[in-house]
Scaffold this motif. Structure first.
Motif, PDB file in Angstrom:
ATOM      1  N   ILE A 177      52.319   7.985  -4.163  1.00  0.00           N
ATOM      2  CA  ILE A 177      51.190   7.821  -5.075  1.00  0.00           C
ATOM      3  C   ILE A 177      50.091   6.944  -4.476  1.00  0.00           C
ATOM      4  N   GLY A 220      43.203   9.272  -2.201  1.00  0.00           N
ATOM      5  CA  GLY A 220      42.484  10.538  -2.284  1.00  0.00           C
ATOM      6  C   GLY A 220      41.700  10.713  -3.563  1.00  0.00           C
ATOM      7  N   ALA A 221      41.973   9.883  -4.567  1.00  0.00           N
ATOM      8  CA  ALA A 221      41.315  10.035  -5.869  1.00  0.00           C
ATOM      9  C   ALA A 221      39.972   9.325  -5.940  1.00  0.00           C
ATOM     10  N   LEU A 271      46.661  10.387 -12.188  1.00  0.00           N
ATOM     11  CA  LEU A 271      47.753  10.027 -11.292  1.00  0.00           C
ATOM     12  C   LEU A 271      49.025   9.682 -12.053  1.00  0.00           C
ATOM     13  N   ALA A 319      49.511   2.199  -7.196  1.00  0.00           N
ATOM     14  CA  ALA A 319      48.224   2.882  -7.334  1.00  0.00           C
ATOM     15  C   ALA A 319      47.179   1.950  -7.924  1.00  0.00           C
ATOM     16  N   ARG A 368      40.172   9.156 -13.491  1.00  0.00           N
ATOM     17  CA  ARG A 368      40.817   9.439 -12.208  1.00  0.00           C
ATOM     18  C   ARG A 368      42.202   8.792 -12.158  1.00  0.00           C
ATOM     19  N   GLN A 377      47.925   9.380  -2.900  1.00  0.00           N
ATOM     20  CA  GLN A 377      47.218  10.111  -3.956  1.00  0.00           C
ATOM     21  C   GLN A 377      46.084   9.263  -4.528  1.00  0.00           C
ATOM     22  N   ASP A 433      53.532  12.130   0.196  1.00  0.00           N
ATOM     23  CA  ASP A 433      53.515  12.465  -1.227  1.00  0.00           C
ATOM     24  C   ASP A 433      53.507  11.206  -2.090  1.00  0.00           C
TER      25      ASP A 433
END
Length: 270
Positions: A68, A74-75, A127, A103, A123, A71, A66
């Motif tokens: 970031i 994945g973005a 986040l 990130a 994008r 994430q 989970d």
């Protein structure tokens, strides 16, 4: 092939909260700046995305899936996967944009390896509100929820900075919720130094109400002859800027002696 990048610690030299929005967010104006130190990310090509977390604050990230960083991976479209090692040097829930900075470093790593899509800012904003600024990682003004970025003339690059955190995590949501709702006015005009000196952090009072030790940190920093001492973001980290490296070094040594339980990091503004 390995690619590395630093997730530069974010500080808010000023943070003016203007109003609560119907979508639950807050309209704000902030002066972002970045320290030349932070977390460290190293990436290598892999069959699928993977994350390993090491460093002093690695155990604070209890769910790597989970995180970031995953994430952010994945973005962004790209061929193949990336295995990332995150050296977590910044405290979590600390007002330093640690996750957002991580990130941002992922975005820069992927930019270096594959390039970024034209809509990368959109994008990034999905986040977190600080992520677009953390991708850029230079002094700028943020408006809206912090995602609308504007350049600003800055003569602060290279300024010595000391970060102090009392090792008390402080979640952003409750601090914003405790803001009294009073609009105390916009960011002042001028270059970064002028905005910083004439600005304020509207979240200091609600943060101190929930975490009183922040007032102790600010008082201790205020006794070290800083150019400015202020809380960053929603806390609990505070920062002090200094006229010289020697003054910053002396301040760090003094606080390390008097408050050995406080986390600290020395650096310079980028």
């Amino acid at each position: 092939m390995r690619t590395s990048d630093t997730a530069y610690a974010k500080i808010n030299l000023a943070l003016h909260v203007r109003r609560r929005r119907e979508d639950g967010y807050h309209e704000l104006e902030t002066l972002f700046a970045f320290v030349d130190k932070g977390d460290r990310l190293t990436a290598r090509a892999a069959e699928q995305d993977a994350l390993e977390t090491v460093g002093e604050f690695a155990t604070a990230l209890d769910n790597p899936f989970d995180n970031i960083v995953m994430q952010a991976l994945g973005a962004l479209p790209r061929p193949g996967g990336l295995a990332i090692t995150l050296e977590k040097n910044l405290p979590v829930a600390a007002g330093l944009g640690g996750g957002s900075a991580d990130a941002g470093a992922v975005f820069r790593i992927i930019e270096q390896m594959h390039g970024l899509p034209d809509d990368w800012e959109e994008r990034a904003a999905k986040l977190g509100a600080d992520v677009p600024a953390c991708v850029k990682s230079f002094t700028c003004v943020g408006r809206g929820t912090g995602t609308e970025l504007e350049p600003i003339d800055s003569d602060l690059a290279g300024t010595p900075v000391l970060l102090i955190n009392p090792r008390v995590p402080l979640s952003t949501g409750p601090v914003f919720a405790a803001w009294d709702g009073e609009d105390r006015g916009p960011l002042p005009e001028g270059d970064a130094r002028a905005v910083m000196l004439a600005g304020r952090n509207d979240l200091e009072a609600p943060a101190i109400a929930q975490c009183p030790v922040i007032a102790d940190v600010l008082a201790a920093l205020g006794e070290t002859n800083p150019l400015l001492a202020r809380m960053s973001g929603s806390g609990a980290t505070c920062f002090a800027l200094y006229h010289s490296e020697d003054t910053a070094r002396d301040a760090a040594a003094r606080l390390a002696s008097s408050h050995p339980d406080w986390w600290q990091m020395q650096g310079r503004l980028r």
